[in-house]
Design a protein around this motif. Structure first.
Motif, PDB file in Angstrom:
ATOM      1  N   THR A 167      19.552  30.679  24.630  1.00 17.29           N
ATOM      2  CA  THR A 167      18.157  31.172  24.207  1.00 17.29           C
ATOM      3  C   THR A 167      18.147  32.131  22.757  1.00 17.29           C
ATOM      4  O   THR A 167      17.827  32.075  21.839  1.00 17.29           O
ATOM      5  CB  THR A 167      17.344  31.360  25.199  1.00 17.29           C
ATOM      6  OG1 THR A 167      17.136  30.430  26.012  1.00 17.29           O
ATOM      7  CG2 THR A 167      15.817  31.749  24.359  1.00 17.29           C
ATOM      8  N   VAL A 170      19.888  30.901  19.717  1.00 14.71           N
ATOM      9  CA  VAL A 170      19.116  30.090  18.997  1.00 14.71           C
ATOM     10  C   VAL A 170      18.175  30.900  17.956  1.00 14.71           C
ATOM     11  O   VAL A 170      17.871  30.705  16.958  1.00 14.71           O
ATOM     12  CB  VAL A 170      18.365  29.145  19.551  1.00 14.71           C
ATOM     13  CG1 VAL A 170      17.264  28.326  19.157  1.00 14.71           C
ATOM     14  CG2 VAL A 170      19.283  28.019  20.322  1.00 14.71           C
ATOM     15  N   ILE A 171      17.850  31.934  18.606  1.00 11.03           N
ATOM     16  CA  ILE A 171      16.679  33.031  17.897  1.00 11.03           C
ATOM     17  C   ILE A 171      17.534  33.594  16.843  1.00 11.03           C
ATOM     18  O   ILE A 171      17.082  33.719  15.545  1.00 11.03           O
ATOM     19  CB  ILE A 171      16.327  34.114  18.691  1.00 11.03           C
ATOM     20  CG1 ILE A 171      15.565  33.682  19.937  1.00 11.03           C
ATOM     21  CG2 ILE A 171      15.439  35.192  18.065  1.00 11.03           C
ATOM     22  CD1 ILE A 171      15.312  34.794  21.194  1.00 11.03           C
ATOM     23  N   CYS A 174      17.966  31.383  13.952  1.00  8.93           N
ATOM     24  CA  CYS A 174      16.500  31.301  13.052  1.00  8.93           C
ATOM     25  C   CYS A 174      16.850  32.330  11.899  1.00  8.93           C
ATOM     26  O   CYS A 174      16.221  32.061  10.589  1.00  8.93           O
ATOM     27  CB  CYS A 174      15.601  31.867  13.680  1.00  8.93           C
ATOM     28  SG  CYS A 174      14.849  30.629  15.159  1.00  8.93           S
ATOM     29  N   GLY A 214      23.736  28.455  19.384  1.00  7.98           N
ATOM     30  CA  GLY A 214      23.506  29.202  18.084  1.00  7.98           C
ATOM     31  C   GLY A 214      24.606  29.157  17.010  1.00  7.98           C
ATOM     32  O   GLY A 214      24.570  28.744  15.877  1.00  7.98           O
ATOM     33  N   LEU A 361      14.342  21.399  10.382  1.00  8.50           N
ATOM     34  CA  LEU A 361      14.016  22.294  11.437  1.00  8.50           C
ATOM     35  C   LEU A 361      13.260  21.603  12.741  1.00  8.50           C
ATOM     36  O   LEU A 361      13.585  22.121  13.714  1.00  8.50           O
ATOM     37  CB  LEU A 361      13.253  23.508  10.992  1.00  8.50           C
ATOM     38  CG  LEU A 361      14.199  24.524   9.948  1.00  8.50           C
ATOM     39  CD1 LEU A 361      12.936  25.566   9.496  1.00  8.50           C
ATOM     40  CD2 LEU A 361      15.205  25.263  10.492  1.00  8.50           C
ATOM     41  N   LEU A 365      14.826  21.186  16.572  1.00  9.45           N
ATOM     42  CA  LEU A 365      14.150  21.326  17.882  1.00  9.45           C
ATOM     43  C   LEU A 365      14.376  20.221  18.812  1.00  9.45           C
ATOM     44  O   LEU A 365      14.467  20.366  20.221  1.00  9.45           O
ATOM     45  CB  LEU A 365      12.742  21.735  17.805  1.00  9.45           C
ATOM     46  CG  LEU A 365      11.635  22.001  18.902  1.00  9.45           C
ATOM     47  CD1 LEU A 365      12.122  22.997  19.702  1.00  9.45           C
ATOM     48  CD2 LEU A 365      10.312  22.087  18.547  1.00  9.45           C
ATOM     49  N   PHE A 374      14.161  24.705  25.348  1.00  7.23           N
ATOM     50  CA  PHE A 374      13.836  25.654  24.189  1.00  7.23           C
ATOM     51  C   PHE A 374      12.325  25.505  23.783  1.00  7.23           C
ATOM     52  O   PHE A 374      11.905  26.733  23.309  1.00  7.23           O
ATOM     53  CB  PHE A 374      14.643  25.199  22.898  1.00  7.23           C
ATOM     54  CG  PHE A 374      16.194  25.729  23.123  1.00  7.23           C
ATOM     55  CD1 PHE A 374      16.528  26.997  23.065  1.00  7.23           C
ATOM     56  CD2 PHE A 374      16.928  24.691  23.646  1.00  7.23           C
ATOM     57  CE1 PHE A 374      17.949  27.297  23.462  1.00  7.23           C
ATOM     58  CE2 PHE A 374      18.411  25.025  23.762  1.00  7.23           C
ATOM     59  CZ  PHE A 374      18.928  26.386  23.574  1.00  7.23           C
ATOM     60  N   THR A 379      10.191  30.927  21.311  1.00  5.79           N
ATOM     61  CA  THR A 379      10.545  31.608  20.198  1.00  5.79           C
ATOM     62  C   THR A 379      10.825  30.626  19.029  1.00  5.79           C
ATOM     63  O   THR A 379      10.254  30.876  17.648  1.00  5.79           O
ATOM     64  CB  THR A 379      11.740  32.436  20.290  1.00  5.79           C
ATOM     65  OG1 THR A 379      11.299  33.257  21.374  1.00  5.79           O
ATOM     66  CG2 THR A 379      12.018  33.345  19.058  1.00  5.79           C
ATOM     67  N   TYR A 380      11.626  29.725  19.120  1.00 11.38           N
ATOM     68  CA  TYR A 380      11.832  28.808  18.012  1.00 11.38           C
ATOM     69  C   TYR A 380      10.589  27.894  17.613  1.00 11.38           C
ATOM     70  O   TYR A 380      10.469  27.598  16.498  1.00 11.38           O
ATOM     71  CB  TYR A 380      13.193  27.755  18.467  1.00 11.38           C
ATOM     72  CG  TYR A 380      13.477  26.793  17.296  1.00 11.38           C
ATOM     73  CD1 TYR A 380      14.518  27.377  16.238  1.00 11.38           C
ATOM     74  CD2 TYR A 380      12.974  25.608  17.077  1.00 11.38           C
ATOM     75  CE1 TYR A 380      14.800  26.601  15.381  1.00 11.38           C
ATOM     76  CE2 TYR A 380      13.476  24.952  15.901  1.00 11.38           C
ATOM     77  CZ  TYR A 380      14.347  25.391  15.098  1.00 11.38           C
ATOM     78  OH  TYR A 380      14.818  24.650  14.186  1.00 11.38           O
ATOM     79  N   PHE A 383       8.819  30.332  15.344  1.00 10.46           N
ATOM     80  CA  PHE A 383       9.585  30.375  14.259  1.00 10.46           C
ATOM     81  C   PHE A 383       9.206  29.151  13.223  1.00 10.46           C
ATOM     82  O   PHE A 383       8.796  29.234  12.067  1.00 10.46           O
ATOM     83  CB  PHE A 383      10.866  30.678  14.138  1.00 10.46           C
ATOM     84  CG  PHE A 383      11.770  30.249  12.823  1.00 10.46           C
ATOM     85  CD1 PHE A 383      11.913  31.432  12.029  1.00 10.46           C
ATOM     86  CD2 PHE A 383      12.566  29.106  12.773  1.00 10.46           C
ATOM     87  CE1 PHE A 383      12.388  31.087  10.827  1.00 10.46           C
ATOM     88  CE2 PHE A 383      13.310  29.180  11.585  1.00 10.46           C
ATOM     89  CZ  PHE A 383      13.137  30.002  10.737  1.00 10.46           C
ATOM     90  N   LEU A 384       9.264  28.039  13.873  1.00 11.42           N
ATOM     91  CA  LEU A 384       9.219  26.693  13.433  1.00 11.42           C
ATOM     92  C   LEU A 384       7.816  26.608  12.432  1.00 11.42           C
ATOM     93  O   LEU A 384       7.632  26.160  11.513  1.00 11.42           O
ATOM     94  CB  LEU A 384       9.591  25.586  14.075  1.00 11.42           C
ATOM     95  CG  LEU A 384       9.368  24.226  13.490  1.00 11.42           C
ATOM     96  CD1 LEU A 384      10.451  23.918  12.365  1.00 11.42           C
ATOM     97  CD2 LEU A 384       9.596  23.098  14.618  1.00 11.42           C
TER      98      LEU A 384
END
Length: 411
Positions: A167, A170-171, A174, A214, A361, A365, A374, A379-380, A383-384
């Motif tokens: 996790t 993956v942040i 971003c 990531g 993007l 996901l 996720f 968070t993703y 961001f997305l």
């Protein structure tokens, strides 16, 4: 300048949600969300959303509301409130917060730069905590971590954020994606380009110690960036020299040198862990293939409501994949409805503006949800959707295309 700093702090503490031991429950993202909501409700001025965008959002919101009601009914029988919590926080951070942020960000350029620098800041803090024991001890005393490994695990880095592992990685991805988008689509000087590349290297090095998910995504993003650029022979030669020089470094020796002050650190185990992630039949693939998939039954069709194990810990479904966990908890019918409606919302937004980067993007996901949950890590998705909406909103406000008609992506 104050506005930039404030935006940086907002993005940093939304991306890197910190739960302090002295104030458990008052996480940074909850504090930031409350502040944003209050300011948004008190200040009515700002951009308006188009009617078509509202229709897409209302359609998904109705479905999300129905699923939440179902989750409440499932809670009555399961006594596991986790799925309700996941849906609540997903709605707060993955849906509501991005729509609030378009009120405060002038352009996508500004957004990706701030996300990139937030990731760079986190990378520096994480590397400090990994290689300098006093930093690690300070973070361990300060932060309430939510990870499947403890501080005794010397190979995995834990930073100034409560999550860890995949996790966390993956942040950080971003940030890598944001800086690559900036380099690809926005005008910049040679000095700025050099500084951004240096920042990218620092972030990717930090991901190396955080998690392989990531790291893999970042390397694929770099490959896509190189392929998407028209590279002259001169630039190709320069790139080849840089890569050749980079791989001449003895990374094992450097790692051993930087970890001499860490008792019990084993560089060979770390290298083997990284290496296994790039094999076809690695431990991740084997692990997922060996995990049991709950059989289709009446309870799994309508949903068990269970996310946690019987003792309130672990994984009730017995599977790491987000799709399987949602299937077991929500039920097959409602899980399919949730995922399809959410993905259709995202795709309709990127399709409307011919946003190719946004589509990539979204695809990321869809793919990573098959590894872990996720989407409900929030968070993703935050961001997305922020990335998509801020770009579209900038188009509506300015009605200016800063790039040629052959590049329908970035604003």
């Amino acid at each position: 300048m104050k506005s930039k700093i404030l935006k940086f702090l907002v993005i940093f503490f939304l991306l890197f949600d910190v739960n302090f031991k002295q104030l458990p429950g008052f996480t940074t993202s909850r504090v930031i969300f409350s502040g944003l909501m209050l300011h948004f409700l008190l200040n009515k001025s700002g951009p308006k959303f188009s009617l078509s965008l509202n229709k897409n959002l209302v359609r998904f919101s109705l479905i999300l509301g129905i699923i939440f009601i179902i989750a409440i009914l499932q809670y009555v029988f399961s006594s596991d409130i986790t799925q309700m919590g996941r849906l609540t926080y997903f709605t707060m951070y993955g849906i509501i917060t991005p729509f609030i942020l378009i009120k405060y960000f002038k352009s996508r350029k500004e957004f990706v730069l701030i996300v990139g620098f937030a990731s760079l800041t986190q990378a520096i803090l994480t590397l400090c905590s990994y290689f300098i024991p006093i930093f690690k001890d300070f973070f361990n005393d300060l932060i309430l971590y939510n990870s499947n490994f403890g501080e005794e695990n010397l190979m995995r880095a834990r930073g100034f954020v409560s999550v860890a592992g995949a996790t966390f990685s993956v942040i950080q991805f971003c940030g890598v994606a944001s800086f690559l988008i900036y380099l690809r689509y926005y005008s910049k000087s040679n000095i700025t380009t050099l500084l951004i590349w240096c920042a990218l290297i620092v972030i990717i090095i930090s991901i190396l110690f955080i998690g392989r998910t990531g790291l893999f995504l970042s390397l694929v993003a770099l490959l896509l960036y190189i392929i998407s650029n028209k590279i002259s022979i001169k630039k190709a030669i320069i790139w080849a020299i840089v890569f050749f020089s980079f791989f001449q470094l003895n990374f094992l020796t450097l790692l051993e040198k930087f970890t001499t002050n860490i008792d019990g650190y084993n560089t060979e185990l770390f290298v083997a862990w990284i290496d296994s992630g790039f094999r076809i039949n690695n431990d991740l693939v084997e692990g997922l293939s060996e995990m049991p998939i709950p059989k289709l039954s009446y309870s799994t069709i309508i949903g068990t409501g269970l996310v946690k194990g019987p003792n309130g810990e672990g994984n009730a479904s017995g599977h790491d994949t987000g799709y399987i966990q949602s299937y077991y908890s929500m039920g097959l019918i409602f899980a399919i409805i949730f995922y399809l409606s959410y993905y259709l919302l995202l795709i309709s937004l990127v399709k409307k503006s011919r946003d190719f980067v946004g589509f990539i993007l979204v695809l990321v996901l869809v793919l990573i949800e098959s590894k872990e949950f996720f989407i409900f890590s929030y968070t993703y998705p935050f961001f997305l959707l922020s990335f998509i909406l801020i770009g579209q909103n900038f188009n509506k406000i300015t009605n200016i295309n800063k790039f040629n008609n052959n590049s329908p992506i970035i604003n």
